[in-house]
Design an enzyme around this catalytic site. Structure first.
Site, short mmCIF file in Angstrom:
data_model
loop_
_atom_site.label_atom_id
_atom_site.label_comp_id
_atom_site.label_asym_id
_atom_site.label_seq_id
_atom_site.Cartn_x
_atom_site.Cartn_y
_atom_site.Cartn_z
N LYS A 1 2.80 -5.97 -9.69
CA LYS A 1 3.42 -4.65 -9.55
C LYS A 1 4.91 -4.85 -9.31
CE LYS A 1 3.10 -0.45 -6.83
NZ LYS A 1 2.38 0.20 -5.74
N LYS B 1 1.78 -3.65 -14.08
CA LYS B 1 2.32 -2.31 -13.89
C LYS B 1 3.82 -2.40 -13.66
CE LYS B 1 2.27 1.19 -10.39
NZ LYS B 1 1.89 1.53 -9.07
C1 PBG Z 1 1.46 2.84 -4.39
C2 PBG Z 1 1.49 3.22 -5.82
C3 PBG Z 1 2.60 3.69 -6.54
C4 PBG Z 1 2.16 3.91 -7.82
C5 PBG Z 1 0.81 3.63 -7.88
N1 PBG Z 1 0.42 3.16 -6.62
C6 PBG Z 1 3.93 4.05 -6.08
C7 PBG Z 1 4.95 3.10 -5.67
O1 PBG Z 1 4.83 1.88 -5.62
O2 PBG Z 1 5.97 3.68 -5.32
C8 PBG Z 1 3.03 4.42 -8.92
C9 PBG Z 1 2.33 4.91 -10.12
C10 PBG Z 1 3.16 5.70 -11.04
O3 PBG Z 1 4.40 5.69 -11.00
O4 PBG Z 1 2.56 6.35 -11.88
N2 PBG Z 1 0.33 3.38 -3.75
#
Ligand code: PBG
Length: 366
Positions: free
Chosen positions: A233, A286
């Site tokens: 991520k 992601k």
């Molecule tokens: C954290 C989480 C995020 C997203 C999914 N899980 C937000 C972040 O890291 O700020 C983002 C997903 C998206 O932008 O569609 N729980």
């Protein structure tokens, strides 16, 4: 077991195998087999992220920066899940917005919290739809970080005279307390498992989160429940609209202390290796579009069930261009989904899941 190498020159990754790794966790649940099937692009490979809020409301509330996406109530989320299930969508991924946010993110591990309520309602309305529960604290903390802070409210804020600028200075170890966060994430995963989730998806990027969740699930009688780890991520600008939807933008600082630097690929592979070692049943990359090289590399290195998350900002970009008549929506979205598969992704988490399912059903052999 040798599951691959990080760079040609590097050490093979050793897997401890059973009982941490159990390929049958996925096979045993017929609702998850379609997601991880290795070929084809179909509705069954799509996961629809859904927001559900505990704040009382009659109608679903639109999210301004994500046209077509809403914050659901428990009853509207169940109705939406039923429709998605009829369209053959593989799964939903649930995000909760609690009534009250606090420093510890207590709503995240409340057994009667918003996501457990939603899981129960969805399972009743759409028993043939897989339910994946996101496991993180950021939607539930008042400071918006994905874990608890080592010194809530104080850490990192420096008042400088005479300029009176507030500077964010993360400590060398990061201001989010990793060790204190792990048991809270584990408790959240257990609460979701007890409510009936088919899979839990830790997204907090805390070190050791997969291992601690695995252990807690095993101890609670859920040794067959799989974990989809947000293993890769990135600290991405593309999450902006999501943070609007979940009101989860960090109040101070940013997430670079725990999310991966967009410049790094080796680190992404290391994170994936660690998560698999800790017991992840599926891994994830992601965002999607700007990171398809990473999807490719992860798939090539590990041959593990790999999810790709087309995030809120990617969705918003396409919607904005379509609204101006600059892009053809169906062609664009199908092309992006195809590219995700070509890069090696197995299943696709996308706010376009419903529309894609429609388009794929009208387009045989897609
Ligand atoms: C954290 C989480 C995020 C997203 C999914 N899980 C937000 C972040 O890291 O700020 C983002 C997903 C998206 O932008 O569609 N729980």
């Amino acid at each position: 077991m040798d599951i691959g190498r990080i760079n040609e020159s590097d050490q093979p990754v050793k897997l401890s195998g059973y009982p941490k790794q159990q390929p049958r966790r996925i096979r045993q649940n017929p609702l998850l087999r379609g997601l991880t099937r290795e070929s084809g692009l179909s509705a069954g490979k799509l996961v629809a992220p859904l927001f559900v809020t505990e704040k009382s409301q009659r109608k679903p509330q639109p999210v301004a920066s994500m046209p077509g996406v809403v914050r659901h109530s428990v009853s509207s989320v169940a109705a939406e899940a039923k429709e998605l299930s009829k369209l053959g969508v593989g799964a939903v991924l649930l995000f909760g917005i609690p009534k009250i946010k606090d420093a510890q993110g207590s709503g995240a591990y409340d057994e009667h919290g918003i996501v457990p309520q939603a899981i129960r309602a969805i399972k009743k309305a759409a028993p043939n739809l897989a339910v994946i529960a996101d496991v993180c604290l950021c939607e539930y903390t008042d400071h918006g970080h994905c874990g608890v802070l080592s010194q809530p409210g104080i850490s990192g804020v420096i008042m400088r005279k005479p300029f009176k600028v507030r500077l964010w200075r993360p400590s060398p170890h990061g201001s989010v307390d990793n060790a204190a966060t792990l048991p809270l994430l584990a408790a959240a995963a257990v609460a979701h498992a007890r409510a009936g989730a088919d899979m839990v998806a830790p997204s907090a990027m805390m070190d050791g989160q997969v291992a601690s969740i695995r252990k807690a699930l095993d101890q609670d009688g859920f040794s067959s429940l799989p974990i989809l780890s947000y293993s890769v991520k990135y600290a991405s600008a593309f999450y902006g609209p999501f943070r609007d939807a979940a009101a989860s933008a960090p109040r101070l600082g940013d997430r670079r202390g725990y999310q991966i630097d967009p410049a790094n690929l080796e680190e992404a592979l290391r994170e994936t290796a660690l998560d698999i070692e800790e017991g992840a049943d599926c891994v994830m990359v992601k965002p999607a579009m700007a990171y398809l090289d990473v999807v490719r590399a992860v798939k090539k290195e590990f041959n593990w069930p790999t999810a790709v998350y087309q995030v809120s900002g990617e969705y918003a970009m396409v919607k904005a261009a379509v609204a101006r008549g600059w892009l053809d929506e169906k062609r664009t979205v199908l092309e992006l989904a195809t590219a995700m598969r070509r890069a090696g992704g197995d299943f696709f988490i996308t706010y376009y899941a419903k529309e894609l399912a429609h388009w794929l059903s009208n387009k045989r052999g897609a």
